[in-house]
Design an enzyme around this catalytic site. Structure first.
Site, mmCIF file in Angstrom:
data_model
loop_
_atom_site.group_PDB
_atom_site.id
_atom_site.type_symbol
_atom_site.label_atom_id
_atom_site.label_comp_id
_atom_site.label_asym_id
_atom_site.label_seq_id
_atom_site.Cartn_x
_atom_site.Cartn_y
_atom_site.Cartn_z
ATOM 1 N N LYS A 25 0.145 5.186 3.469
ATOM 2 C CA LYS A 25 0.160 5.714 2.102
ATOM 3 C C LYS A 25 1.200 6.813 1.940
ATOM 4 O O LYS A 25 1.705 7.366 2.918
ATOM 5 C CB LYS A 25 -1.212 6.238 1.701
ATOM 6 C CG LYS A 25 -2.235 5.142 1.444
ATOM 7 C CD LYS A 25 -1.752 4.115 0.413
ATOM 8 C CE LYS A 25 -1.651 4.669 -0.987
ATOM 9 N NZ LYS A 25 -1.157 3.664 -1.961
ATOM 10 N N TYR A 36 4.555 3.374 2.182
ATOM 11 C CA TYR A 36 4.486 3.180 0.733
ATOM 12 C C TYR A 36 4.716 4.526 0.056
ATOM 13 O O TYR A 36 4.178 5.547 0.491
ATOM 14 C CB TYR A 36 3.116 2.637 0.317
ATOM 15 C CG TYR A 36 2.873 1.189 0.673
ATOM 16 C CD1 TYR A 36 3.626 0.176 0.075
ATOM 17 C CD2 TYR A 36 1.892 0.834 1.584
ATOM 18 C CE1 TYR A 36 3.413 -1.154 0.406
ATOM 19 C CE2 TYR A 36 1.664 -0.497 1.915
ATOM 20 C CZ TYR A 36 2.433 -1.493 1.312
ATOM 21 O OH TYR A 36 2.214 -2.809 1.639
ATOM 22 N N GLU A 84 7.399 -0.733 -0.641
ATOM 23 C CA GLU A 84 7.241 -1.559 -1.844
ATOM 24 C C GLU A 84 8.549 -1.967 -2.502
ATOM 25 O O GLU A 84 8.545 -2.810 -3.415
ATOM 26 C CB GLU A 84 6.348 -0.856 -2.879
ATOM 27 C CG GLU A 84 6.978 0.327 -3.595
ATOM 28 C CD GLU A 84 6.814 1.640 -2.857
ATOM 29 O OE1 GLU A 84 7.136 2.683 -3.449
ATOM 30 O OE2 GLU A 84 6.348 1.628 -1.691
ATOM 31 N N ASP A 121 -1.058 2.003 -8.803
ATOM 32 C CA ASP A 121 -0.120 2.714 -7.930
ATOM 33 C C ASP A 121 1.199 2.998 -8.645
ATOM 34 O O ASP A 121 1.900 3.952 -8.306
ATOM 35 C CB ASP A 121 0.166 1.906 -6.659
ATOM 36 C CG ASP A 121 -0.919 2.071 -5.605
ATOM 37 O OD1 ASP A 121 -1.357 3.211 -5.396
ATOM 38 O OD2 ASP A 121 -1.326 1.069 -5.013
#
Length: 372
Positions: A75, A94, A118, A270
């Site tokens: 994360k 990410y 991503e 997100d």
């Protein structure tokens, strides 16, 4: 290269950046790996498993960040982690910066090189490091949606598949990409009536060929979204513009028209969310209600099935991690345009156009930033 993985500290996040098999691969190639103690506990992997793979266990995240040239996470770094980054260090994780100006500011200030899972691409224009988590999130969306439709959870008391003599639930999925396709597959497996809405006719054609008449495919217009969402029992938001903020497709006025006890699951949260009424939630407190409609907007959905998610993610990220470690960041990014597409921040510069536009920051082409 010395590669480090800290324990994730975001609320209810149990995934880990490297599994023992990935560590062993790095060590086999001559690299050193440090892992924070307990990093793998959330997926059932002990410190001893990492030691057996060749990692050194350290007691704090601070030591991982201090020693590692390449930090591999899951994360986005939390504020305390951003503060530990340094110029020349590489962060691979990410990021989802388009919806997080504060994080972007902290990463720019750090001087580090920040590569976002991503926005890494592949030869077909896909997003290979987002795909496995999109698969998980898409499947989970139906699972959690079915749960919150239960009356005891505040829902309308609707069974997705119905029973003989009683209609199945209406499931509407906004977006026919990886997450949307996996959501549709799960919903159809539970015998719900499923509609996918997408603005790409070629994608709708592919979905029609894949699933046939059991899936309703609709071209995306304001009218179509209003018509189908207003009568849905479960709406899944699964739209994605790589690196950019998600478009707001469902207005507050439309939410108000939905039946009380219906459920909305925003996988796009997100990237800011695709419902006007969306706001980030956590696994500890996953839902809230607006105008009688339940909203599930957890920003790290795959963390709820951490073991499955971690191994799926490592399968996808390991080749890129190996390239960064084997070649060094400058050479790896110069030689691989798909990995270079993942470069969001470098030495105080914003190097992804969609992120820069979303946050109104100056954009520096990655090739130019790397040369400097």
């Amino acid at each position: 290269m010395l590669v480090g993985t800290p324990k994730e500290i975001k609320s209810n996040e149990y995934r880990v950046g490297l599994v023992p098999a990935s560590v062993r691969e790095l060590v086999h190639h001559g690299h050193k790996v440090v892992v924070e103690t307990g990093a793998g506990a959330g997926i059932g992997v002990a410190d001893s498993d990492y030691r057996a793979a060749g990692a050194r266990i350290v007691t704090t995240a601070a030591e991982v960040f201090r020693r590692a040239e390449l930090v591999v996470k899951v994360k986005e770094p939390q504020p305390v982690e951003c503060a530990m980054l340094r110029p020349g260090q590489v962060l691979f994780t990410y990021l989802h910066l388009a919806a997080d100006a504060a994080q972007a500011k902290a990463l720019l200030k750090s001087g580090a090189t920040c590569i976002a899972y991503e926005t890494v691409t592949d030869a077909r224009g896909g997003l290979p490091l987002l795909a496995p988590m999109s698969e998980v999130a898409g499947r989970m969306a139906i699972q959690v949606g079915a749960h919150y439709l239960e009356k005891a959870q505040g829902g309308a008391g609707v069974l997705l598949g119905g029973v003989p003599g009683v209609p199945a639930a209406n499931v509407v999925i906004l977006g026919g990409g990886v997450a949307g396709t996996n959501a549709a597959r799960m919903a159809m497996g539970l015998e719900a009536k499923v509609t996918v809405i997408d603005k790409s006719l070629p994608r709708l054609y592919e979905l029609d060929l894949q699933f046939g008449p059991i899936l309703n495919t609709i071209f995306s217009t304001v009218d179509a979204i209003e018509s189908y969402v207003a009568t849905a029992d479960l709406v899944v938001g699964a739209v994605l513009v790589p690196g950019a903020a998600a478009p707001r497709l469902v207005s507050r006025a439309l939410v108000k028209r939905m039946r009380e006890g219906s459920v909305m699951v925003d996988i796009s949260i997100d990237q800011g969310g695709c419902f006007e009424t969306s706001r980030p939630t956590t696994h500890a407190d996953p839902v809230y209600t607006v105008d009688g409609v339940i909203h599930y907007c957890v920003t790290n959905m795959p963390g709820g099935v951490a073991r499955t998610s971690t191994f799926a993610l490592n399968n996808a990220t390991l080749p890129f991690t190996m390239a960064l470690a084997d070649q060094g960041v400058a050479q790896a990014l110069a030689e691989n345009p798909h990995l270079r597409a993942g470069l969001n921040i470098h030495a105080g510069k914003t190097t992804h156009r969609a992120v820069a536009e979303a946050l109104r920051l100056k954009f520096t082409p990655p090739e130019q930033a790397l040369r400097a």
